[in-house]
Design an enzyme around this catalytic site. Structure first.
Site, PDB file in Angstrom:
ATOM      1  CB  SER A   1      44.094 -33.628 -45.087  1.00  0.00           C
ATOM      2  OG  SER A   1      43.666 -32.887 -43.981  1.00  0.00           O
TER       3      SER A   1
ATOM      4  CG  ASP B   1      42.110 -36.421 -42.594  1.00  0.00           C
ATOM      5  OD1 ASP B   1      43.006 -36.946 -43.290  1.00  0.00           O
ATOM      6  OD2 ASP B   1      42.137 -35.248 -42.229  1.00  0.00           O
TER       7      ASP B   1
END
Length: 387
Positions: A53, A204
């Site tokens: 991320s 994610d």
């Protein structure tokens, strides 16, 4: 594999470090500050990177600058990335400050809507709210990150994303890294459409590897592993109201993959220390994501770290105490003053680490992995107390 020793301008040998960078939205600006300070240390050599991320974005921006012009260019590249983040996200619907102003103008108390971002989006998905699949991060990456430089870099970069179908981590390395891979690593499913890569969909990477440590452990050579952590693993107070409970629940989930990796390393190091065979070697290559492709024939393929190698693994962590005071909602705050504040907190945390532990780099661990060992006679649990 024998490691080539490089030297700084002063002639001192450089200490190779593998950097593991945690995600955390805007809180990634803390990591920016840490990296900015570490890049000032001529005696440190960045050997490999693993990021998820916002950690992946920091790693990609850093590597873009290193390839183009060295340390100072890397610092400029990181600053350029975060300035662009602040500029481009100022007027998007995903910016917390903008959302607070808009909702306030409608007479709605933003602070009374803790579920607007996150679990409370069950009733409206990004496919409802954002049918075109707009993601402001795409333009930011295309403007600030050199994907081709990453593909051909001698420094390994490993980026984690979560495969939606299987729920497993997939790790992309160097030549397999694209704009879509970086987007996937930062794709919160409550805000953005899943990212499609080679016909598969990803969310994610924080759900499965935040960040993934094993690719760095399996990198050839003798380098220290330095974890930069943005999310607190411990809280002294017991959460009791709905907002506190939701925030702590997210923190625990956010850190769970990291703690799992730390427990694995602790167990492997423990077994190595008592001269027991490392029986999990056949399991470890699957964690490096070789199926994702790396373009680096030596970086992921050697999973033959010996028991002695695990016993001598040196691990460190930088985590600023100031980060404990930032709410989960501030991960969506991309205003420039807030990002600058986080950068300075990161620089201070890195400076404190170097003053306290700099002399131990290349010599011994400063993070005791034994605290994550799970034994039948486990140590007493530290209990949170109601505040």
């Amino acid at each position: 594999m024998k490691q080539t020793v490089s030297h700084s301008a002063s002639g001192a040998p450089r200490i190779p470090v593998n950097l593991a960078l945690q995600g955390g939205g805007a809180h990634g600006a803390f990591t920016w500050g840490v990296l900015d300070r570490l890049l000032e240390e001529e005696t440190l050599h960045i050997n490999a990177l693993s990021g998820t991320s916002a950690g992946a974005m920091n790693a990609a921006a850093l590597l873009t600058g290193l390839v183009k012009g060295g340390r100072e260019e890397a610092r400029a590249s990181l600053a350029g990335f975060w300035k662009t983040v602040s500029k481009r996200s100022r007027f998007t619907p995903f910016n917390m400050t903008t959302s607070r102003a808009v909702l306030g103008g409608l007479g709605i108390d933003f602070e009374k809507l803790p579920f607007l971002f996150g679990a409370g989006m069950d009733f409206l998905s990004p496919y409802d709210l954002n049918p075109a699949g707009f993601n402001p991060l795409r333009e930011i990456i295309e403007e600030t990150i050199d994907i081709d430089a990453i593909a051909h870099s001698a420094i390994a970069l490993h980026v984690t994303a979560t495969h939606v179908g299987s729920g497993e981590a997939r790790i992309f390395s160097n030549s397999a890294i694209s704009t879509d891979v970086l987007l996937a690593s930062a794709c919160l499913p409550s805000l953005f459409h899943a990212v499609e890569i080679d016909g598969e969909h990803y969310w994610d990477g924080g759900y499965t590897g935040n960040p993934s440590l094993m690719p760095l452990v399996l990198e050839p050579g003798d380098a220290d592993l330095l974890l930069v952590q943005t999310s607190p693993t411990e809280r002294a107070a017991l959460p009791q109201d709905a907002r506190q409970i939701a925030a702590r629940e997210k923190e625990i989930s956010f850190n769970a993959p990291l703690i799992k990796d730390l427990r694995l390393l602790a167990e492997l190091q423990h077994q190595a220390g008592i001269n027991a065979p490392v029986t999990r070697s056949g399991f470890l290559p699957s964690l490096t994501g070789r199926a994702a492709g790396s373009g680096r024939s030596g970086s992921n393929g050697d999973a033959s770290r010996t028991a002695d190698g695990f016993a001598t693994l040196r691990v460190h962590r930088i985590a600023g105490a100031a980060m404990n005071g930032h709410s989960g909602q501030s991960k969506l705050n991309s205003t420039w003053p807030f990002l600058e504040q986080l950068r300075e907190e990161g620089r201070s945390a890195a400076d404190e680490f170097l003053q306290k532990n700099g002399a131990h780099l290349g010599r011994r661990s400063t993070l005791d992995l034994s605290q994550w060992l799970q034994r039948s006679d486990a140590a007493p649990v530290r209990k949170a107390k109601a505040s």
